[in-house]
Enzyme design. Structure first.
Site, PDB file in Angstrom:
ATOM      1  N   HIS A  16       0.626  -6.092   4.785  1.00  0.00           N
ATOM      2  CA  HIS A  16       0.747  -7.413   5.399  1.00  0.00           C
ATOM      3  C   HIS A  16       2.210  -7.828   5.459  1.00  0.00           C
ATOM      4  O   HIS A  16       2.661  -8.731   4.747  1.00  0.00           O
ATOM      5  CB  HIS A  16      -0.084  -8.433   4.622  1.00  0.00           C
ATOM      6  CG  HIS A  16      -1.553  -8.167   4.680  1.00  0.00           C
ATOM      7  ND1 HIS A  16      -2.508  -9.080   4.258  1.00  0.00           N
ATOM      8  CD2 HIS A  16      -2.252  -7.091   5.120  1.00  0.00           C
ATOM      9  CE1 HIS A  16      -3.712  -8.575   4.432  1.00  0.00           C
ATOM     10  NE2 HIS A  16      -3.585  -7.363   4.950  1.00  0.00           N
TER      11      HIS A  16
ATOM     12  N   HIS B 240       0.810  -1.219   0.000  1.00  0.00           N
ATOM     13  CA  HIS B 240       0.000   0.000   0.000  1.00  0.00           C
ATOM     14  C   HIS B 240       0.842   1.266   0.000  1.00  0.00           C
ATOM     15  O   HIS B 240       0.366   2.330  -0.412  1.00  0.00           O
ATOM     16  CB  HIS B 240      -0.931   0.023   1.220  1.00  0.00           C
ATOM     17  CG  HIS B 240      -2.034  -0.978   1.143  1.00  0.00           C
ATOM     18  ND1 HIS B 240      -2.118  -2.067   1.998  1.00  0.00           N
ATOM     19  CD2 HIS B 240      -3.094  -1.083   0.313  1.00  0.00           C
ATOM     20  CE1 HIS B 240      -3.190  -2.778   1.700  1.00  0.00           C
ATOM     21  NE2 HIS B 240      -3.800  -2.204   0.678  1.00  0.00           N
TER      22      HIS B 240
END
EC number: 3.1.3.2
Length: 366
Positions: free
Chosen positions: A283, A255
Site C-alpha cells: 500500500h 510485503h
C-alpha cells in the site's frame, strides 16, 4: 442465493441472453461518443463478445482491443488496493484521479487488484460493488474502461461474481478477468493473475478462506498461464510491453519481494524485454529499477488505506528510485517516441516522474 457458473462460449444456446446483455450495455454508451468515434463501436462489440466468453476455468489469455488516440498515443491511470466504500481517502484519491484524467485525456484505467475489501464480493448483488466503485469514481474522465486483475483479498470472496461480465449491467466500465491482454496498438498490456502463485495462501491461509474455483489443479493452471504469457510476449509486435499483476516482484514495502514471482515470472519478463512491471499489494507508491535488465518495477497500491513508515528496507539500494508511504496513483503516457510515468499524491501533486525513449529501449535490448 447460489450461482452456478460454467465455461461460457457464444453458441446458439447462449445467443438470447448475450443479445439482451449486449443491448443493455449498449444503451449505456454515450451516443455522442459513438457519433464522433464510430470505430469505437467495432471495438466495443468485439470486446463485449470476448468478455462475455471469458470467465472460464482455464488460464487462457483473452485479447481485448483498445484504440489509441488520433495522434497514436495512449494515456491511462493506474490505481490499486482501493475498494473501501470511500474511506481511508479513497474518495479523495478518486477526486484527484478525475482531475488528472481530464488533463491527460486518458483512454482507460488499470486496477492492480484488491478491488473490494476485506473479502472481495459475496455475489453479483453485493452492494460493495457500487458503494466502492460506481459511486466513488464518478468523474467524467473516469467513465472509461477499467481493466482489472484480482488481488488476494478478492480471492477471499466469490471470485466468479467479480469476474462475471454480468457486472457490466451495473457498470459497463468494469472489465475483470483472471489473465488477459489489451492490445492498444503501440503498447501491449499483459494482465497476469498472480495470487495463485503465492504458496502461503494454499499452505498457511490462517483464518482466511480462498475461492480457488477455476484454479485447481494449481500447477496445471500456473504452467498453462506461464506458457501462454511467454508465447504472447514473444509474438508481440508492439513498441512497448507492460505487464500488470497484483503482487510485487521487487518492493521496499511491507510485503517486500514475492519469491514465487521472482522465480517463475521474472525470467519470462526478462527474456521478452518487458518495459514495465506494474503491481499493487504493497500500500504505497514506488519505482524500482533493475541493474541487469530493461524492466522498471512500479507499485501503485495507494488507492485507499496506506501503511505509514518503517517499511523501506530494500536490499539493492542502487535500484531504488522512489518510495512514498501514502495514498495516491500513477499515470502512464505512451507514444511512438517515449514512455512516461508520473506518480501523484492524494492532493494531485506530482511526487515522482520517469521516462524512457524508444531509442533507449532499443539500445538496452541490443
Amino acid at each position: 442465493m447460489t450461482y452456478i457458473y460454467r465455461d461460457t462460449k457464444i453458441t446458439t444456446k447462449s445467443t438470447i441472453p448475450f443479445l439482451i446483455f449486449f443491448l443493455f450495455c449498449f444503451s449505456n454508451l454515450s451516443m455522442a461518443t459513438l457519433k464522433h468515434k464510430p470505430v469505437n463501436l467495432v471495438f466495443y462489440v468485439y470486446n463485449l463478445i470476448i468478455i462475455f466468453s471469458s470467465h472460464s476455468s482455464t488460464a487462457e489469455l483473452r485479447r481485448l482491443l483498445q484504440p489509441s488516440k488520433t495522434d497514436g498515443t495512449v494515456s491511462f491511470l493506474v490505481i490499486g488496493d482501493w475498494g473501501r466504500r470511500g474511506s481511508y481517502n479513497q474518495s479523495q484519491v478518486a477526486l484527484q484521479m478525475g482531475e488528472i484524467g481530464e488533463k491527460l485525456d486518458i483512454d482507460f484505467v488499470i486496477s492492480t487488484g484488491d478491488n473490494f475489501y476485506d473479502n472481495g464480493l459475496t455475489s453479483l448483488h453485493d452492494p460493495l460493488f457500487q458503494d466502492s466503485f460506481t459511486n466513488i469514481y464518478t468523474a467524467p474522465s473516469l467513465q472509461k474502461p477499467w481493466y482489472s486483475v484480482l488481488g488476494n483479498h478478492d480471492y477471499r470472496g466469490d471470485v466468479r461474481a467479480q469476474l462475471s461480465p454480468m457486472l457490466r449491467a451495473l457498470d459497463n466500465r468494469w472489465v475483470c478477468m483472471r489473465s488477459f491482454i489489451v492490445n492498444a496498438e503501440i503498447v501491449d498490456l499483459f494482465f497476469v493473475d498472480t495470487t495463485p502463485f503465492v504458496d502461503k495462501y494454499f499452505i498457511q491461509p490462517n483464518k482466511h478462506v480462498y475461492d480457488w474455483s477455476g484454479v485447481l489443479p494449481r500447477q496445471t493452471y500456473l504452467n498453462n498461464l506461464l506458457k501462454e504469457l511467454d508465447v504472447a510476449l514473444r509474438e508481440s509486435v508492439a513498441k512497448w510491453k507492460i505487464v500488470i499483476g497484483h503482487h510485487t516482484i521487487k518492493s521496499a514495502g511491507h510485503h517486500g519481494n514475492t519469491i514465487e514471482l521472482e522465480k517463475h515470472l521474472l525470467p519470462i519478463l526478462q527474456a521478452n524485454e518487458v518495459d514495465l512491471y506494474v503491481n499493487g499489494h504493497d500500500h504505497c507508491l514506488e519505482h524500482i529499477s533493475s541493474v541487469d535488465s530493461n524492466i522498471q518495477f512500479m507499485t501503485s497500491g495507494g488507492g485507499s488505506k496506506a501503511w505509514k513508515g518503517g517499511d523501506v528496507n530494500y536490499v539493492e539500494p542502487e535500484e531504488m528510485r522512489f518510495y512514498y508511504d501514502g495514498q495516491g496513483f500513477m499515470s502512464v503516457h505512451v507514444s511512438e517516441a517515449e514512455l512516461r510515468v508520473v506518480f501523484y499524491d492524494v492532493f494531485g501533486h506530482v511526487l515522482h516522474h520517469w521516462k524512457k525513449t524508444y531509442k533507449e529501449a532499443l539500445y538496452f535490448a541490443s
